[in-house]
Design a protein around this motif. Structure first.
Motif, PDB file in Angstrom:
ATOM      1  N   LEU A  71       0.580  -1.159  -0.055  1.00  0.00           N
ATOM      2  CA  LEU A  71      -0.039   0.021   0.029  1.00  0.00           C
ATOM      3  C   LEU A  71       1.047   1.470   0.224  1.00  0.00           C
ATOM      4  O   LEU A  71       0.750   2.283  -0.700  1.00  0.00           O
ATOM      5  CB  LEU A  71      -1.127  -0.079   1.254  1.00  0.00           C
ATOM      6  CG  LEU A  71      -2.085  -1.109   1.095  1.00  0.00           C
ATOM      7  CD1 LEU A  71      -2.510  -1.261   2.622  1.00  0.00           C
ATOM      8  CD2 LEU A  71      -3.286  -0.870   0.052  1.00  0.00           C
ATOM      9  N   ALA A  72       1.773   1.392   0.737  1.00  0.00           N
ATOM     10  CA  ALA A  72       2.715   2.346   0.912  1.00  0.00           C
ATOM     11  C   ALA A  72       3.446   2.559  -0.508  1.00  0.00           C
ATOM     12  O   ALA A  72       3.662   3.823  -0.920  1.00  0.00           O
ATOM     13  CB  ALA A  72       3.813   2.312   2.110  1.00  0.00           C
ATOM     14  N   ARG A  73       3.944   1.552  -1.010  1.00  0.00           N
ATOM     15  CA  ARG A  73       4.629   1.601  -2.406  1.00  0.00           C
ATOM     16  C   ARG A  73       3.683   2.229  -3.572  1.00  0.00           C
ATOM     17  O   ARG A  73       4.036   3.094  -4.335  1.00  0.00           O
ATOM     18  CB  ARG A  73       5.201   0.233  -2.694  1.00  0.00           C
ATOM     19  CG  ARG A  73       6.334  -0.049  -1.993  1.00  0.00           C
ATOM     20  CD  ARG A  73       6.898  -1.410  -2.540  1.00  0.00           C
ATOM     21  NE  ARG A  73       7.881  -1.812  -1.474  1.00  0.00           N
ATOM     22  CZ  ARG A  73       9.158  -1.519  -1.580  1.00  0.00           C
ATOM     23  NH1 ARG A  73       9.698  -0.590  -2.350  1.00  0.00           N
ATOM     24  NH2 ARG A  73      10.110  -2.062  -0.627  1.00  0.00           N
ATOM     25  N   GLU A  74       2.426   1.742  -3.360  1.00  0.00           N
ATOM     26  CA  GLU A  74       1.374   2.168  -4.317  1.00  0.00           C
ATOM     27  C   GLU A  74       0.914   3.790  -4.106  1.00  0.00           C
ATOM     28  O   GLU A  74       0.631   4.528  -5.130  1.00  0.00           O
ATOM     29  CB  GLU A  74      -0.007   1.346  -4.380  1.00  0.00           C
ATOM     30  CG  GLU A  74       0.346   0.131  -4.773  1.00  0.00           C
ATOM     31  CD  GLU A  74      -0.876  -0.968  -4.606  1.00  0.00           C
ATOM     32  OE1 GLU A  74      -2.028  -0.616  -4.107  1.00  0.00           O
ATOM     33  OE2 GLU A  74      -0.791  -2.096  -4.715  1.00  0.00           O
ATOM     34  N   ALA A  75       1.063   4.049  -2.824  1.00  0.00           N
ATOM     35  CA  ALA A  75       0.662   5.530  -2.510  1.00  0.00           C
ATOM     36  C   ALA A  75       1.789   6.654  -3.004  1.00  0.00           C
ATOM     37  O   ALA A  75       1.391   7.584  -3.366  1.00  0.00           O
ATOM     38  CB  ALA A  75       0.757   5.694  -0.891  1.00  0.00           C
ATOM     39  N   ILE A  76       3.121   6.229  -3.314  1.00  0.00           N
ATOM     40  CA  ILE A  76       3.932   6.746  -3.811  1.00  0.00           C
ATOM     41  C   ILE A  76       3.458   7.530  -5.175  1.00  0.00           C
ATOM     42  O   ILE A  76       3.739   8.456  -5.548  1.00  0.00           O
ATOM     43  CB  ILE A  76       5.234   6.324  -3.802  1.00  0.00           C
ATOM     44  CG1 ILE A  76       5.865   5.907  -2.525  1.00  0.00           C
ATOM     45  CG2 ILE A  76       6.477   7.055  -4.765  1.00  0.00           C
ATOM     46  CD1 ILE A  76       7.314   4.979  -2.566  1.00  0.00           C
ATOM     47  N   HIS A  77       2.991   6.560  -5.875  1.00  0.00           N
ATOM     48  CA  HIS A  77       2.603   6.916  -7.231  1.00  0.00           C
ATOM     49  C   HIS A  77       1.209   7.811  -7.514  1.00  0.00           C
ATOM     50  O   HIS A  77       0.948   8.181  -8.237  1.00  0.00           O
ATOM     51  CB  HIS A  77       2.238   5.552  -8.056  1.00  0.00           C
ATOM     52  CG  HIS A  77       3.516   4.780  -8.273  1.00  0.00           C
ATOM     53  ND1 HIS A  77       4.556   5.219  -8.814  1.00  0.00           N
ATOM     54  CD2 HIS A  77       3.739   3.557  -7.578  1.00  0.00           C
ATOM     55  CE1 HIS A  77       5.668   4.279  -9.033  1.00  0.00           C
ATOM     56  NE2 HIS A  77       4.924   3.325  -7.994  1.00  0.00           N
ATOM     57  N   LEU A  78       0.810   8.050  -6.174  1.00  0.00           N
ATOM     58  CA  LEU A  78      -0.390   8.879  -6.094  1.00  0.00           C
ATOM     59  C   LEU A  78      -0.214  10.298  -5.818  1.00  0.00           C
ATOM     60  O   LEU A  78      -1.067  11.313  -5.811  1.00  0.00           O
ATOM     61  CB  LEU A  78      -1.454   8.390  -5.028  1.00  0.00           C
ATOM     62  CG  LEU A  78      -1.861   7.072  -5.083  1.00  0.00           C
ATOM     63  CD1 LEU A  78      -2.957   6.705  -3.746  1.00  0.00           C
ATOM     64  CD2 LEU A  78      -2.953   6.919  -6.284  1.00  0.00           C
ATOM     65  N   ASN A  79       1.146  10.624  -5.570  1.00  0.00           N
ATOM     66  CA  ASN A  79       1.729  11.814  -5.318  1.00  0.00           C
ATOM     67  C   ASN A  79       1.258  12.690  -6.710  1.00  0.00           C
ATOM     68  O   ASN A  79       1.392  12.257  -7.784  1.00  0.00           O
ATOM     69  CB  ASN A  79       3.121  12.185  -4.934  1.00  0.00           C
ATOM     70  CG  ASN A  79       3.329  11.732  -3.449  1.00  0.00           C
ATOM     71  OD1 ASN A  79       2.786  12.461  -2.614  1.00  0.00           O
ATOM     72  ND2 ASN A  79       3.732  10.609  -3.351  1.00  0.00           N
ATOM     73  N   LYS A  80       1.200  13.915  -6.477  1.00  0.00           N
ATOM     74  CA  LYS A  80       0.781  14.936  -7.860  1.00  0.00           C
ATOM     75  C   LYS A  80       1.739  15.859  -7.932  1.00  0.00           C
ATOM     76  O   LYS A  80       2.333  16.380  -6.812  1.00  0.00           O
ATOM     77  CB  LYS A  80      -0.415  15.107  -7.725  1.00  0.00           C
ATOM     78  CG  LYS A  80      -1.734  14.198  -7.730  1.00  0.00           C
ATOM     79  CD  LYS A  80      -2.969  14.889  -7.810  1.00  0.00           C
ATOM     80  CE  LYS A  80      -4.041  13.770  -7.821  1.00  0.00           C
ATOM     81  NZ  LYS A  80      -5.568  14.119  -7.931  1.00  0.00           N
TER      82      LYS A  80
END
Length: 129
Positions: free
Chosen positions: A120-129
């Motif tokens: 989940l943390a790794r996927e959250a990195i890609h949600l940064n805009k």
């Protein structure tokens, strides 16, 4: 007792970061991916803890067992001490939040037991805009 698995991840040092939070054995949505912006991995780990505590409070959970693979977070919480900023401020914020629960403790676990929060943390990195 609610089991909460947390993890922070950074792509770089510092770099884009994310927090992963997994509430185990609850009926509501229990997985969270939180983009954190630019910070180092230790900051992301503390932020994962802080966000998990805020979500747990919003959901009126009273007893938490928080699991982390971050020895830095585990040791800071158990000793109630962080040597320098920004960790000192993050630790103070986390401890204040923890006081709001009937029982709340942090336990270190090996990374292999924290795979859901890590993903989940790794996927959250890609949600940064």
């Amino acid at each position: 007792m609610i089991e909460v698995y947390i993890d922070g991840a950074s792509k770089g040092d510092p770099g884009l970061s994310g927090a992963g939070i997994f509430f185990k054995n609850v009926q509501e949505d229990s997985k969270f991916k939180i983009p954190l912006g630019n910070m180092n991995n230790h900051e992301a780990e503390f932020q994962a803890l802080i966000h998990a505590l805020k979500i747990a409070k919003e959901r009126n959970y009273s007893i938490l067992s928080i699991r982390t693979d971050s020895q830095a977070v585990d040791q800071a919480i158990s000793k109630q001490f962080a040597k320098r900023e920004p960790y000192k401020s993050l630790l103070v914020e986390a401890l204040k939040l923890m006081e709001q629960f009937d029982l709340c403790f942090v336990k270190w676990i090996p990374a292999k037991e924290n795979r859901v929060a890590d993903q989940l943390a790794r996927e959250a990195i890609h949600l940064n805009k």
